[in-house]
Design a protein around this motif. Structure first.
Motif, mmCIF file in Angstrom:
data_model
loop_
_atom_site.group_PDB
_atom_site.id
_atom_site.type_symbol
_atom_site.label_atom_id
_atom_site.label_comp_id
_atom_site.label_asym_id
_atom_site.label_seq_id
_atom_site.Cartn_x
_atom_site.Cartn_y
_atom_site.Cartn_z
ATOM 1 N N SER A 1 5.820 82.535 19.591
ATOM 2 C CA SER A 1 6.964 82.512 18.681
ATOM 3 C C SER A 1 7.526 81.106 18.531
ATOM 4 O O SER A 1 7.828 80.658 17.422
ATOM 5 C CB SER A 1 8.052 83.465 19.197
ATOM 6 O OG SER A 1 9.233 83.345 18.430
ATOM 7 N N VAL A 2 7.659 80.399 19.651
ATOM 8 C CA VAL A 2 8.219 79.042 19.625
ATOM 9 C C VAL A 2 7.308 78.083 18.879
ATOM 10 O O VAL A 2 7.759 77.311 18.019
ATOM 11 C CB VAL A 2 8.472 78.544 21.064
ATOM 12 C CG1 VAL A 2 8.804 77.049 21.070
ATOM 13 C CG2 VAL A 2 9.605 79.334 21.706
ATOM 14 N N TRP A 3 5.999 78.122 19.186
ATOM 15 C CA TRP A 3 5.064 77.231 18.506
ATOM 16 C C TRP A 3 5.004 77.534 17.009
ATOM 17 O O TRP A 3 4.943 76.620 16.177
ATOM 18 C CB TRP A 3 3.665 77.354 19.121
ATOM 19 C CG TRP A 3 3.482 76.517 20.340
ATOM 20 C CD1 TRP A 3 3.339 76.942 21.626
ATOM 21 C CD2 TRP A 3 3.439 75.083 20.403
ATOM 22 N NE1 TRP A 3 3.204 75.886 22.480
ATOM 23 C CE2 TRP A 3 3.257 74.724 21.758
ATOM 24 C CE3 TRP A 3 3.542 74.071 19.455
ATOM 25 C CZ2 TRP A 3 3.185 73.397 22.180
ATOM 26 C CZ3 TRP A 3 3.452 72.748 19.867
ATOM 27 C CH2 TRP A 3 3.271 72.437 21.215
ATOM 28 N N SER A 4 5.008 78.796 16.655
ATOM 29 C CA SER A 4 4.959 79.189 15.246
ATOM 30 C C SER A 4 6.201 78.712 14.503
ATOM 31 O O SER A 4 6.112 78.173 13.400
ATOM 32 C CB SER A 4 4.825 80.714 15.141
ATOM 33 O OG SER A 4 4.863 81.120 13.795
ATOM 34 N N PHE A 5 7.371 78.918 15.126
ATOM 35 C CA PHE A 5 8.609 78.477 14.481
ATOM 36 C C PHE A 5 8.625 76.964 14.307
ATOM 37 O O PHE A 5 9.027 76.455 13.257
ATOM 38 C CB PHE A 5 9.820 78.927 15.301
ATOM 39 C CG PHE A 5 11.129 78.459 14.724
ATOM 40 C CD1 PHE A 5 11.724 79.140 13.672
ATOM 41 C CD2 PHE A 5 11.757 77.328 15.219
ATOM 42 C CE1 PHE A 5 12.915 78.698 13.120
ATOM 43 C CE2 PHE A 5 12.951 76.878 14.679
ATOM 44 C CZ PHE A 5 13.528 77.577 13.630
ATOM 45 N N PHE A 6 8.207 76.244 15.343
ATOM 46 C CA PHE A 6 8.189 74.782 15.275
ATOM 47 C C PHE A 6 7.299 74.314 14.126
ATOM 48 O O PHE A 6 7.673 73.430 13.350
ATOM 49 C CB PHE A 6 7.692 74.217 16.604
ATOM 50 C CG PHE A 6 7.701 72.716 16.668
ATOM 51 C CD1 PHE A 6 8.870 72.025 16.916
ATOM 52 C CD2 PHE A 6 6.536 71.990 16.471
ATOM 53 C CE1 PHE A 6 8.888 70.638 16.975
ATOM 54 C CE2 PHE A 6 6.535 70.609 16.526
ATOM 55 C CZ PHE A 6 7.716 69.933 16.776
ATOM 56 N N PHE A 7 6.125 74.922 14.012
ATOM 57 C CA PHE A 7 5.198 74.555 12.942
ATOM 58 C C PHE A 7 5.821 74.821 11.570
ATOM 59 O O PHE A 7 5.788 73.965 10.676
ATOM 60 C CB PHE A 7 3.898 75.336 13.087
ATOM 61 C CG PHE A 7 3.006 75.269 11.869
ATOM 62 C CD1 PHE A 7 2.279 74.124 11.580
ATOM 63 C CD2 PHE A 7 2.916 76.350 10.993
ATOM 64 C CE1 PHE A 7 1.477 74.050 10.445
ATOM 65 C CE2 PHE A 7 2.115 76.285 9.858
ATOM 66 C CZ PHE A 7 1.396 75.138 9.586
ATOM 67 N N LEU A 8 6.394 76.005 11.392
ATOM 68 C CA LEU A 8 6.978 76.358 10.096
ATOM 69 C C LEU A 8 8.168 75.467 9.761
ATOM 70 O O LEU A 8 8.359 75.077 8.598
ATOM 71 C CB LEU A 8 7.409 77.824 10.094
ATOM 72 C CG LEU A 8 6.275 78.853 10.065
ATOM 73 C CD1 LEU A 8 6.831 80.260 10.263
ATOM 74 C CD2 LEU A 8 5.499 78.765 8.755
ATOM 75 N N TYR A 9 8.973 75.152 10.756
ATOM 76 C CA TYR A 9 10.153 74.302 10.523
ATOM 77 C C TYR A 9 9.737 72.920 10.033
ATOM 78 O O TYR A 9 10.286 72.395 9.069
ATOM 79 C CB TYR A 9 10.957 74.188 11.820
ATOM 80 C CG TYR A 9 12.412 73.836 11.615
ATOM 81 C CD1 TYR A 9 13.372 74.829 11.531
ATOM 82 C CD2 TYR A 9 12.827 72.504 11.519
ATOM 83 C CE1 TYR A 9 14.708 74.525 11.358
ATOM 84 C CE2 TYR A 9 14.157 72.181 11.343
ATOM 85 C CZ TYR A 9 15.104 73.203 11.264
ATOM 86 O OH TYR A 9 16.424 72.890 11.078
ATOM 87 N N ILE A 10 8.761 72.336 10.704
ATOM 88 C CA ILE A 10 8.269 71.015 10.297
ATOM 89 C C ILE A 10 7.585 71.100 8.927
ATOM 90 O O ILE A 10 7.743 70.215 8.082
ATOM 91 C CB ILE A 10 7.303 70.444 11.351
ATOM 92 C CG1 ILE A 10 8.024 70.282 12.698
ATOM 93 C CG2 ILE A 10 6.733 69.109 10.890
ATOM 94 C CD1 ILE A 10 9.256 69.396 12.649
ATOM 95 N N LEU A 11 6.820 72.163 8.707
ATOM 96 C CA LEU A 11 6.125 72.337 7.437
ATOM 97 C C LEU A 11 7.106 72.382 6.270
ATOM 98 O O LEU A 11 6.922 71.682 5.259
ATOM 99 C CB LEU A 11 5.293 73.624 7.471
ATOM 100 C CG LEU A 11 4.525 73.964 6.178
ATOM 101 C CD1 LEU A 11 3.429 72.933 5.924
ATOM 102 C CD2 LEU A 11 3.927 75.370 6.262
ATOM 103 N N PHE A 12 8.161 73.186 6.386
ATOM 104 C CA PHE A 12 9.141 73.280 5.305
ATOM 105 C C PHE A 12 9.952 71.997 5.166
ATOM 106 O O PHE A 12 10.333 71.617 4.054
ATOM 107 C CB PHE A 12 10.065 74.480 5.533
ATOM 108 C CG PHE A 12 9.481 75.770 5.028
ATOM 109 C CD1 PHE A 12 9.580 76.117 3.686
ATOM 110 C CD2 PHE A 12 8.819 76.631 5.889
ATOM 111 C CE1 PHE A 12 9.021 77.296 3.212
ATOM 112 C CE2 PHE A 12 8.262 77.814 5.428
ATOM 113 C CZ PHE A 12 8.365 78.157 4.088
ATOM 114 N N THR A 13 10.198 71.326 6.277
ATOM 115 C CA THR A 13 10.889 70.029 6.202
ATOM 116 C C THR A 13 10.066 69.033 5.389
ATOM 117 O O THR A 13 10.591 68.355 4.494
ATOM 118 C CB THR A 13 11.141 69.473 7.612
ATOM 119 O OG1 THR A 13 11.988 70.364 8.337
ATOM 120 C CG2 THR A 13 11.794 68.098 7.546
#
Length: 491
Positions: free
Chosen positions: A404-416
């Motif tokens: 969950s943490v790795w997925s969220f981190f990836f998505l957060y950076i991706l959308f940024t």
């Protein structure tokens, strides 16, 4: 086929019913600023009155028209209601700005201001904040305060009285990977406890501002916006208007206090002990990172010859605390600080405060998990046959949480990156695009480059795009993505 259509009709019934109730409930938030306008003899009372009666009628009508006794709230309903209501929330919040001709806002500007307030971002399109009527100055602070902990958490304290279980709403709204944590066995008691803790912290902050030299009105507004980590101010110069070290120290201190997990606050209050603060691994990690950034920032502004050693430390403590917790209060001269220092603080805004607080960003707990996971991988490479586990505060971090943490981190950076690219495509330079997106998706509110003084310089399409960034940052991406998932609608 008939069963599916019946299920969809039932789901729509539940969503309309609860959205209607939440709109009805939120309409009452227009009454305090309306009273402020009447007390100060300002014409703005009409805009608040119109907004109140409009959404009181629409929300109450939808609620009563769909009233049933057998309503069961499911996980998918919770996600739909959270996203829909935050969209409605944003539109309702924008209405007073848009309806009042004396403010002179376009709908895009009004929506940006409303979304910024309710998501506790604090970015403003208003150039001369000091010239606003008192009712709007209070209203902006109130938007921050209500949005800080979420009107959803307030609603779940009332939903059980309506015979509706609010657990799914609470689970969808509360941030962080450990969403199942509860303060008390009953959900209604939990939300009431959160609000009481939040309110007491706000009162303490307002009182501290008064002791530091603010007027009662300014102290109240800044107290509301500080504990919500919202950042709206009553002055165009923000905290810099007072030129006071005491005011900056209060703002910096309460920014950090408000970035602590509210479950820790609650346990400390009820047990009358500081032990929960000392035992919390995330809090220790958060304070350590904050201290490092404060010291680096203080050294950089002192080395640049901007202030003496004492003032460098005070200014660095305030602005670092404000930006790393995504509060967004500032001194008037922060734009004159070295560019590399501002970039450091903008990057720190992605760190955020603790899970379960009102801050934005990725959150300290996720970074702590990522740090421990990275260190674990290094140890595993050195000792490939060793059996190791990742622990945070004595608890083993499960594979589910790690994913969950790795997925969220990836998505957060991706959308940024996507939002930065989109602004850059619209013609903004890279520094402006990066700072603007960091301010919005992290719900931090302080821009740089073309948005250093006001976000009103953005084009209309850019404002709508940043509204989306603010809402995605506030809801932590997943609830929005789930609604666009085919799996969600087929289930």
């Amino acid at each position: 086929m008939q069963r599916d259509s019946t299920h969809n009709a039932t789901q729509a019934h539940v969503v309309i019913h609860l959205c209607g109730f939440l709109v009805f409930l939120y309409s009452f938030s227009m009454l305090p600023p309306m009273l402020v306008a009447l007390f100060c003899k300002e014409r703005s009372w009409f805009a608040f009155c119109t907004t109140f009666f409009t959404f009181f009628t629409l929300g109450g009508g939808a609620w009563f028209a769909t009233k049933r006794t057998d309503i069961q709230l499911k996980t998918r309903d919770g996600f739909v209601i959270i996203v829909l209501f935050w969209l409605l929330f944003s539109v309702i919040s924008a209405m007073p700005f848009w309806l009042d001709d004396s403010v002179g806002m376009s709908f895009a500007d009004a929506l940006f201001e409303g979304v910024s307030g309710i998501t506790t971002t604090g970015a403003s399109v208003i150039g001369d904040v000091s010239g606003l009527p008192n009712a709007y100055l209070y209203y902006r602070a109130q938007l921050n305060f209500i949005g800080g902990l979420g009107v959803i958490v307030l609603a779940v304290a009332v939903l059980p009285l309506l015979g509706i279980g609010g657990a799914k709403l609470y689970q969808s709204e509360m941030p962080g990977p450990f969403k199942e944590e509860r303060l008390t066995p009953r959900l209604a008691d939990t939300s009431r406890s959160l609000w009481l803790t939040y309110l007491l912290l706000g009162l303490a902050c307002s009182a501290s501002y008064m002791l530091a030299g603010m007027s009662a009105f300014d102290a109240l507004c800044h107290g509301l916006s500080t504990v919500s980590l919202g950042g709206f101010s009553t002055r165009s110069e923000s905290i810099g208007y007072w030129h006071s070290s005491a005011v900056e120290l209060v703002a910096g201190l309460f920014s950090l206090l408000s970035a602590i997990n509210f479950t820790v606050w609650f346990v400390a209050f009820t047990k009358r002990t500081l032990q929960p603060f000392r035992q919390n691994a995330e809090l220790r990690f958060f304070l350590l990172v904050t201290l490092l950034v404060v010291l680096i920032t203080a050294w950089q502004v002192w080395h640049a010859g901007m202030y003496d050693a004492t003032d460098s430390l005070i200014h660095a403590f305030f602005l670092t605390s404000s930006m790393i917790t995504d509060n967004g209060l500032a001194t008037g001269d922060y734009a004159s600080w070295p560019a590399h220092t501002i970039v450091l603080l903008l990057m720190a805004s992605f760190f955020g405060g603790c899970v379960g607080s009102t801050c934005g960003g990725i959150k300290a707990l996720r970074f702590l998990v990522l740090f421990k996971q990275s260190r674990h991988e290094v140890h595993q490479l050195v000792h490939p046959r060793a059996l190791m586990s990742i622990r945070v505060g004595g608890s083993v971090v499960t594979e589910r949480v790690l994913r969950s943490v790795w997925s969220f981190f990836f998505l957060y950076i991706l959308f940024t990156v996507f939002f930065i690219w989109a602004l850059n495509m619209m013609g903004y330079d890279l520094m402006t695009a990066f700072a603007t997106v960091a301010a919005c998706i992290n719900n931090m509110g302080l821009g740089f480059g073309e948005t250093v003084s006001t976000f009103g310089t953005l084009h209309e399409n850019a404002k709508y795009l940043m509204c989306a960034a603010m809402i995605m940052g506030r809801l932590e991406i997943y609830p929005v993505l789930i609604l666009f998932s085919r799996v969600f609608w087929r289930s």
